[in-house]
Design a protein around this motif. Structure first.
Motif, PDB file in Angstrom:
ATOM      1  N   PHE A  94      45.290 -28.533  25.143  1.00  0.00           N
ATOM      2  CA  PHE A  94      47.155 -28.576  25.212  1.00  0.00           C
ATOM      3  C   PHE A  94      46.900 -29.873  24.993  1.00  0.00           C
ATOM      4  CE2 PHE A  94      50.511 -30.318  27.413  1.00  0.00           C
ATOM      5  CZ  PHE A  94      51.660 -29.658  26.633  1.00  0.00           C
ATOM      6  N   PRO A  95      47.058 -30.774  23.584  1.00  0.00           N
ATOM      7  CA  PRO A  95      47.433 -31.826  24.020  1.00  0.00           C
ATOM      8  C   PRO A  95      47.512 -32.836  24.644  1.00  0.00           C
ATOM      9  CG  PRO A  95      48.678 -31.490  22.349  1.00  0.00           C
ATOM     10  CD  PRO A  95      48.089 -29.887  22.561  1.00  0.00           C
ATOM     11  N   HIS A  96      47.301 -34.248  25.060  1.00  0.00           N
ATOM     12  CA  HIS A  96      47.337 -34.778  25.801  1.00  0.00           C
ATOM     13  C   HIS A  96      47.931 -36.261  25.156  1.00  0.00           C
ATOM     14  CE1 HIS A  96      49.218 -36.604  30.308  1.00  0.00           C
ATOM     15  NE2 HIS A  96      49.517 -37.508  29.207  1.00  0.00           N
ATOM     16  N   ILE A  97      48.950 -37.112  24.410  1.00  0.00           N
ATOM     17  CA  ILE A  97      49.172 -37.648  24.009  1.00  0.00           C
ATOM     18  C   ILE A  97      49.790 -39.385  25.081  1.00  0.00           C
ATOM     19  CG2 ILE A  97      49.913 -39.644  22.115  1.00  0.00           C
ATOM     20  CD1 ILE A  97      50.260 -37.083  20.837  1.00  0.00           C
ATOM     21  N   ILE A  98      48.730 -40.310  25.039  1.00  0.00           N
ATOM     22  CA  ILE A  98      49.127 -41.765  26.273  1.00  0.00           C
ATOM     23  C   ILE A  98      48.825 -43.147  24.599  1.00  0.00           C
ATOM     24  CG2 ILE A  98      48.034 -42.811  27.940  1.00  0.00           C
ATOM     25  CD1 ILE A  98      46.682 -40.645  28.887  1.00  0.00           C
ATOM     26  N   GLU A  99      49.872 -43.606  25.122  1.00  0.00           N
ATOM     27  CA  GLU A  99      50.036 -44.700  24.057  1.00  0.00           C
ATOM     28  C   GLU A  99      49.316 -46.343  25.236  1.00  0.00           C
ATOM     29  OE1 GLU A  99      52.335 -47.895  21.007  1.00  0.00           O
ATOM     30  OE2 GLU A  99      53.224 -45.678  21.930  1.00  0.00           O
ATOM     31  N   CYS A 100      48.667 -47.271  24.719  1.00  0.00           N
ATOM     32  CA  CYS A 100      48.242 -47.729  25.835  1.00  0.00           C
ATOM     33  C   CYS A 100      48.815 -48.980  25.782  1.00  0.00           C
ATOM     34  CB  CYS A 100      46.941 -48.525  25.057  1.00  0.00           C
ATOM     35  SG  CYS A 100      46.144 -49.815  25.785  1.00  0.00           S
ATOM     36  N   LYS A 101      49.350 -49.379  26.701  1.00  0.00           N
ATOM     37  CA  LYS A 101      50.567 -50.830  26.482  1.00  0.00           C
ATOM     38  C   LYS A 101      50.208 -52.186  27.143  1.00  0.00           C
ATOM     39  CE  LYS A 101      53.006 -48.222  29.871  1.00  0.00           C
ATOM     40  NZ  LYS A 101      52.568 -47.286  30.935  1.00  0.00           N
ATOM     41  N   MET A 102      48.821 -52.348  26.119  1.00  0.00           N
ATOM     42  CA  MET A 102      47.921 -53.568  26.386  1.00  0.00           C
ATOM     43  C   MET A 102      47.887 -53.780  24.640  1.00  0.00           C
ATOM     44  SD  MET A 102      47.964 -55.157  28.967  1.00  0.00           S
ATOM     45  CE  MET A 102      46.834 -56.084  28.627  1.00  0.00           C
ATOM     46  N   CYS A 103      47.257 -52.639  24.071  1.00  0.00           N
ATOM     47  CA  CYS A 103      47.104 -53.218  22.424  1.00  0.00           C
ATOM     48  C   CYS A 103      48.230 -51.915  22.086  1.00  0.00           C
ATOM     49  CB  CYS A 103      45.976 -52.852  22.661  1.00  0.00           C
ATOM     50  SG  CYS A 103      44.702 -51.201  22.947  1.00  0.00           S
ATOM     51  N   GLY A 104      48.961 -50.857  21.853  1.00  0.00           N
ATOM     52  CA  GLY A 104      49.383 -50.248  21.572  1.00  0.00           C
ATOM     53  C   GLY A 104      48.401 -49.154  20.340  1.00  0.00           C
ATOM     54  N   ASN A 105      47.112 -48.363  20.516  1.00  0.00           N
ATOM     55  CA  ASN A 105      46.147 -47.594  20.518  1.00  0.00           C
ATOM     56  C   ASN A 105      47.349 -46.268  21.387  1.00  0.00           C
ATOM     57  OD1 ASN A 105      43.927 -46.697  19.651  1.00  0.00           O
ATOM     58  ND2 ASN A 105      42.974 -46.608  20.997  1.00  0.00           N
ATOM     59  N   VAL A 106      46.687 -44.747  20.462  1.00  0.00           N
ATOM     60  CA  VAL A 106      47.086 -43.972  20.569  1.00  0.00           C
ATOM     61  C   VAL A 106      46.529 -43.167  20.621  1.00  0.00           C
ATOM     62  CG1 VAL A 106      48.134 -41.512  19.948  1.00  0.00           C
ATOM     63  CG2 VAL A 106      49.642 -43.890  19.314  1.00  0.00           C
ATOM     64  N   ILE A 107      46.276 -42.850  22.706  1.00  0.00           N
ATOM     65  CA  ILE A 107      44.698 -42.224  23.101  1.00  0.00           C
ATOM     66  C   ILE A 107      45.198 -40.940  23.172  1.00  0.00           C
ATOM     67  CG2 ILE A 107      43.451 -42.374  25.166  1.00  0.00           C
ATOM     68  CD1 ILE A 107      44.730 -44.397  25.578  1.00  0.00           C
ATOM     69  N   THR A 108      44.357 -39.613  22.534  1.00  0.00           N
ATOM     70  CA  THR A 108      44.321 -38.283  22.741  1.00  0.00           C
ATOM     71  C   THR A 108      43.382 -37.632  23.747  1.00  0.00           C
ATOM     72  OG1 THR A 108      46.025 -38.814  20.703  1.00  0.00           O
ATOM     73  CG2 THR A 108      44.827 -35.987  21.617  1.00  0.00           C
ATOM     74  N   ILE A 109      43.808 -37.238  24.858  1.00  0.00           N
ATOM     75  CA  ILE A 109      43.091 -36.031  25.328  1.00  0.00           C
ATOM     76  C   ILE A 109      43.486 -34.035  25.150  1.00  0.00           C
ATOM     77  CG2 ILE A 109      42.323 -37.851  26.902  1.00  0.00           C
ATOM     78  CD1 ILE A 109      44.178 -37.062  29.033  1.00  0.00           C
ATOM     79  N   TYR A 110      42.067 -33.778  25.740  1.00  0.00           N
ATOM     80  CA  TYR A 110      43.058 -32.050  25.499  1.00  0.00           C
ATOM     81  C   TYR A 110      42.486 -31.372  26.424  1.00  0.00           C
ATOM     82  CZ  TYR A 110      42.581 -33.999  20.337  1.00  0.00           C
ATOM     83  OH  TYR A 110      43.239 -33.882  19.202  1.00  0.00           O
ATOM     84  N   TRP A 111      43.298 -30.847  26.886  1.00  0.00           N
ATOM     85  CA  TRP A 111      43.666 -30.065  28.160  1.00  0.00           C
ATOM     86  C   TRP A 111      42.772 -28.679  28.185  1.00  0.00           C
ATOM     87  CZ3 TRP A 111      42.797 -32.451  32.727  1.00  0.00           C
ATOM     88  CH2 TRP A 111      43.192 -33.986  32.772  1.00  0.00           C
ATOM     89  N   LYS A 112      42.108 -27.883  28.726  1.00  0.00           N
ATOM     90  CA  LYS A 112      41.622 -26.513  28.273  1.00  0.00           C
ATOM     91  C   LYS A 112      41.707 -25.765  29.212  1.00  0.00           C
ATOM     92  CE  LYS A 112      36.943 -26.769  28.405  1.00  0.00           C
ATOM     93  NZ  LYS A 112      35.173 -26.319  27.885  1.00  0.00           N
ATOM     94  N   PRO A 113      42.533 -24.890  29.376  1.00  0.00           N
ATOM     95  CA  PRO A 113      42.342 -23.404  30.483  1.00  0.00           C
ATOM     96  C   PRO A 113      41.372 -23.164  31.219  1.00  0.00           C
ATOM     97  CG  PRO A 113      42.903 -22.269  27.795  1.00  0.00           C
ATOM     98  CD  PRO A 113      41.864 -24.050  27.887  1.00  0.00           C
ATOM     99  N   THR A 114      41.929 -23.040  32.356  1.00  0.00           N
ATOM    100  CA  THR A 114      40.257 -22.403  33.647  1.00  0.00           C
ATOM    101  C   THR A 114      40.585 -21.137  33.477  1.00  0.00           C
ATOM    102  OG1 THR A 114      42.424 -22.388  35.101  1.00  0.00           O
ATOM    103  CG2 THR A 114      41.346 -24.613  35.669  1.00  0.00           C
ATOM    104  N   GLU A 115      38.935 -20.444  32.874  1.00  0.00           N
ATOM    105  CA  GLU A 115      39.278 -19.105  32.915  1.00  0.00           C
ATOM    106  C   GLU A 115      38.142 -19.111  34.395  1.00  0.00           C
ATOM    107  OE1 GLU A 115      37.147 -19.128  29.209  1.00  0.00           O
ATOM    108  OE2 GLU A 115      38.194 -20.336  28.802  1.00  0.00           O
TER     109      GLU A 115
END
Length: 55
Positions: free
Chosen positions: A34-55
């Motif tokens: 599941f992607p989670h997108i965060i935009e940096c408030k300082m420089c505007g860079n887009v950071i994407t992290i991915y969450w895996k389901p727990t099994e």
């Protein structure tokens, strides 16, 4: 919750999983992540992290 840093400027952000079924971070996306997108408030860079389901 996990603490991540912007790779461009180093500003730190905290990110929480979207639900109780996705708790682990994944380095690369796949059909179960599941992607989670965060935009940096300082420089505007887009950071994407991915969450895996727990099994």
């Amino acid at each position: 919750m996990v603490l991540i840093a912007c790779p461009k400027c180093g500003e730190s952000y905290s990110a929480s999983p979207p639900d109780s079924g996705h708790k682990k971070l994944a380095k690369y996306p796949d059909r179960n992540t599941f992607p989670h997108i965060i935009e940096c408030k300082m420089c505007g860079n887009v950071i994407t992290i991915y969450w895996k389901p727990t099994e």
